[in-house]
Scaffold this active site. Sequence first.
Site, PDB file in Angstrom:
ATOM      1  N   SER A   1     -13.369  59.132  68.981  1.00 43.11           N
ATOM      2  CA  SER A   1     -14.570  59.111  68.698  1.00 43.11           C
ATOM      3  C   SER A   1     -15.208  59.330  70.041  1.00 43.11           C
ATOM      4  O   SER A   1     -15.451  59.768  70.595  1.00 43.11           O
ATOM      5  CB  SER A   1     -15.812  57.739  67.716  1.00 43.11           C
ATOM      6  OG  SER A   1     -16.921  58.475  68.031  1.00 43.11           O
ATOM      7  N   HIS A   2     -16.056  58.085  70.136  1.00 42.38           N
ATOM      8  CA  HIS A   2     -16.790  58.146  71.777  1.00 42.38           C
ATOM      9  C   HIS A   2     -15.728  57.518  72.875  1.00 42.38           C
ATOM     10  O   HIS A   2     -16.678  57.512  73.828  1.00 42.38           O
ATOM     11  CB  HIS A   2     -18.377  57.802  71.238  1.00 42.38           C
ATOM     12  CG  HIS A   2     -18.319  56.119  70.835  1.00 42.38           C
ATOM     13  ND1 HIS A   2     -17.430  55.809  69.205  1.00 42.38           N
ATOM     14  CD2 HIS A   2     -18.355  54.992  71.117  1.00 42.38           C
ATOM     15  CE1 HIS A   2     -17.429  54.427  69.463  1.00 42.38           C
ATOM     16  NE2 HIS A   2     -17.808  53.851  69.997  1.00 42.38           N
TER      17      HIS A   2
ATOM     18  N   ASP B   1     -20.176  63.572  65.664  1.00 48.31           N
ATOM     19  CA  ASP B   1     -20.607  62.766  65.134  1.00 48.31           C
ATOM     20  C   ASP B   1     -21.898  62.657  65.449  1.00 48.31           C
ATOM     21  O   ASP B   1     -22.435  62.261  64.994  1.00 48.31           O
ATOM     22  CB  ASP B   1     -19.587  62.119  64.051  1.00 48.31           C
ATOM     23  CG  ASP B   1     -19.215  61.246  65.170  1.00 48.31           C
ATOM     24  OD1 ASP B   1     -19.111  60.848  66.538  1.00 48.31           O
ATOM     25  OD2 ASP B   1     -18.858  60.123  64.510  1.00 48.31           O
ATOM     26  N   ARG B   2     -22.141  61.968  66.973  1.00 50.70           N
ATOM     27  CA  ARG B   2     -23.195  61.636  67.095  1.00 50.70           C
ATOM     28  C   ARG B   2     -24.025  62.085  68.161  1.00 50.70           C
ATOM     29  O   ARG B   2     -23.768  64.087  68.298  1.00 50.70           O
ATOM     30  CB  ARG B   2     -22.917  60.323  68.187  1.00 50.70           C
ATOM     31  CG  ARG B   2     -22.049  59.625  67.515  1.00 50.70           C
ATOM     32  CD  ARG B   2     -22.162  57.766  67.882  1.00 50.70           C
ATOM     33  NE  ARG B   2     -20.802  56.820  67.482  1.00 50.70           N
ATOM     34  CZ  ARG B   2     -20.991  55.666  67.881  1.00 50.70           C
ATOM     35  NH1 ARG B   2     -21.663  55.193  68.840  1.00 50.70           N
ATOM     36  NH2 ARG B   2     -20.432  54.627  67.467  1.00 50.70           N
TER      37      ARG B   2
ATOM     38  N   LYS C   1     -21.517  61.992  59.298  1.00 48.16           N
ATOM     39  CA  LYS C   1     -22.550  62.434  60.287  1.00 48.16           C
ATOM     40  C   LYS C   1     -22.186  63.854  61.329  1.00 48.16           C
ATOM     41  O   LYS C   1     -21.370  64.047  61.402  1.00 48.16           O
ATOM     42  CB  LYS C   1     -23.213  61.578  61.212  1.00 48.16           C
ATOM     43  CG  LYS C   1     -22.155  60.571  61.685  1.00 48.16           C
ATOM     44  CD  LYS C   1     -21.619  58.934  62.495  1.00 48.16           C
ATOM     45  CE  LYS C   1     -20.722  58.446  62.902  1.00 48.16           C
ATOM     46  NZ  LYS C   1     -21.227  57.109  62.895  1.00 48.16           N
TER      47      LYS C   1
ATOM     48  N   ASP D   1     -20.960  63.117  70.710  1.00 46.39           N
ATOM     49  CA  ASP D   1     -19.480  62.932  71.274  1.00 46.39           C
ATOM     50  C   ASP D   1     -18.207  63.559  71.361  1.00 46.39           C
ATOM     51  O   ASP D   1     -17.831  65.057  71.132  1.00 46.39           O
ATOM     52  CB  ASP D   1     -19.911  60.959  70.840  1.00 46.39           C
ATOM     53  CG  ASP D   1     -19.467  61.759  69.175  1.00 46.39           C
ATOM     54  OD1 ASP D   1     -20.189  62.312  68.664  1.00 46.39           O
ATOM     55  OD2 ASP D   1     -18.796  60.342  68.718  1.00 46.39           O
TER      56      ASP D   1
ATOM     57  N   ASP E   1     -16.441  63.466  69.317  1.00 47.86           N
ATOM     58  CA  ASP E   1     -15.191  64.084  68.083  1.00 47.86           C
ATOM     59  C   ASP E   1     -17.184  65.020  67.214  1.00 47.86           C
ATOM     60  O   ASP E   1     -16.700  65.352  66.091  1.00 47.86           O
ATOM     61  CB  ASP E   1     -14.887  63.621  67.261  1.00 47.86           C
ATOM     62  CG  ASP E   1     -15.734  61.551  66.432  1.00 47.86           C
ATOM     63  OD1 ASP E   1     -16.465  62.068  66.682  1.00 47.86           O
ATOM     64  OD2 ASP E   1     -15.281  61.585  65.727  1.00 47.86           O
TER      65      ASP E   1
END
Length: 554
Positions: A117-118, A286-287, A383, A282, A284
């Site tokens: 992710s982030h 999602d954010r 998300k 981010d 991947d």
Amino acid sequence: MSFTIKSVTTTAFPDQKPGTSGLRKRVKVFQQPHYTENFVQAILSAIPTGAAGSTLVVGGDGRFYGKEAVQLIIKLAAGNKVSKLIIGQNGILSTQVPASNLIRKHKATGGILLTASHNPGGPDNDFGIKYNIANGGPAPEGITDNIFSISKTLTSYSIANVPDVDLAAIKTHTFGSFTVEIVDSVKDYVILMKEIYDFPSIKGFFAAHPQFTVLMDSMHGVTGPYAKEILVNELGLPESSVMNFVPLEDFGGGHPDPNLTYAHELVERVEREGISFGAASDGDGDRNMIIGKGVFVNPSDSVAVIADYADKAIPYFKKTGIKGLARSMPTSMSIDRVAKAKFVKIYEVPTGWKFFGNLMDAGKLSICGEESFGTGSDHIREKDGLWAVLAWLSILAYANSQTLTGFIGLSELLQTHYKKYGRNFFSRYDYEEVDSAAANKVMDVLRSKKAGDTFAGYKIDYCDDFEYTDPVDHSVSKKQGLRFIFTEGSRVIFRLSGTGSQGATIRLYVEKFTEDVSLYGLDTQVGIKGLIAAALDMSRLRELTGREEPTVIT
């Protein structure tokens, strides 16, 4: 082409317990002999319907070690008699929406997603693997617990001598009864977004207001190609409206987390160039973060504003209506007031998107969000950073189409929202990579506090360790965060996060509500200054961890 399968003897690793977003470790951990193979085998063995004959979606955020992991997954999938893999071109797949969308579209058994992710990428940084189920959302605790249980007792894994697959070419490869299809996930995502949003309306808004400028920062993560295709090729913005849109294995040496600290390049350009609408996503995808010159949209406010306008500004919700709204427990209660005004139920769930997914599958939820820059809806079960960006652009287009009194930008939208619902001053302090023993001492100190205790003038009215009973499957999730509600209504929450790869991250959340219009323009940190003092006093965080300041403030 046929292939053979062999069983490889291995030794179990004791540290492969998936967190809220899968297993995250340093790259070098995953590169240990058998480590990645063991965990992927545990996932395949834990698939409720069995791996044999299944269809799985595979892809990642483009970080270092991703391509090597994809090739291993192909061989392990064949070794476990999986029927078909659908893989993003170059092994890259926005691990949230395109992956979730592909799983649902192809009625796949699930997906193996390669992301941290982030978290930073590169040979000395982080890698991660997670499993999503057939609804497109993260695996529930029952499955992740089973994955961990299997990983602890694994003595062998099954692997096939399938050759490496060319991940760059859009092509279907057939190996006997096993198929590997390389797909262009950007195309499918654009089709989905056109079904949700009115692209001509957004494009018309841009044309009518040439002074309105956009800058989207993909932080060299997976959304770069998606952002460029939508904002430039579909909506007609100049290519200068997208930055850092080429995915890199190390995210350009940056930390791909869309907040004011790590997205500093975007923040500086927005202020320097007077950008009307800035956004970031981010690693991947999602954010999301939404900002403008002099304006930061707190994620808690973001989901509340989207929920308020959705059934007016977004075609998808004009058709479906709003079934329900939800937030993670630490997220501010701003969206609760929107739910009350719309006469729909609000759900408060633990941190982790799988809890939202259950509600969506049951037809109880339309829009939801987390304060950690995650926003989404029931169009998929994850998300979606770009979905949120397009939601805001749709809302701005709608709001300006309804006014005769001048231009409405981000600041005007937020102030209108505060005047309608009041303002929730909200902030999160992250203390990253804290010594685990020290972090647990902080939590132990907090657990000793009780109603009636007073800190920096704030008196505790109620406190608990948040527990959630899922209204759909009735599963119980305990110890989801320590909540302290003070007598005047403010909240302070402490959690240990499971998204880091080493040490512990202490997250401190503070929230203060006001209906005093004269305070709506205050900087957030001014509005919560007293609460922060109370939180640090009651937790003894500085004393126990040696941290004078948080790593990140959002």
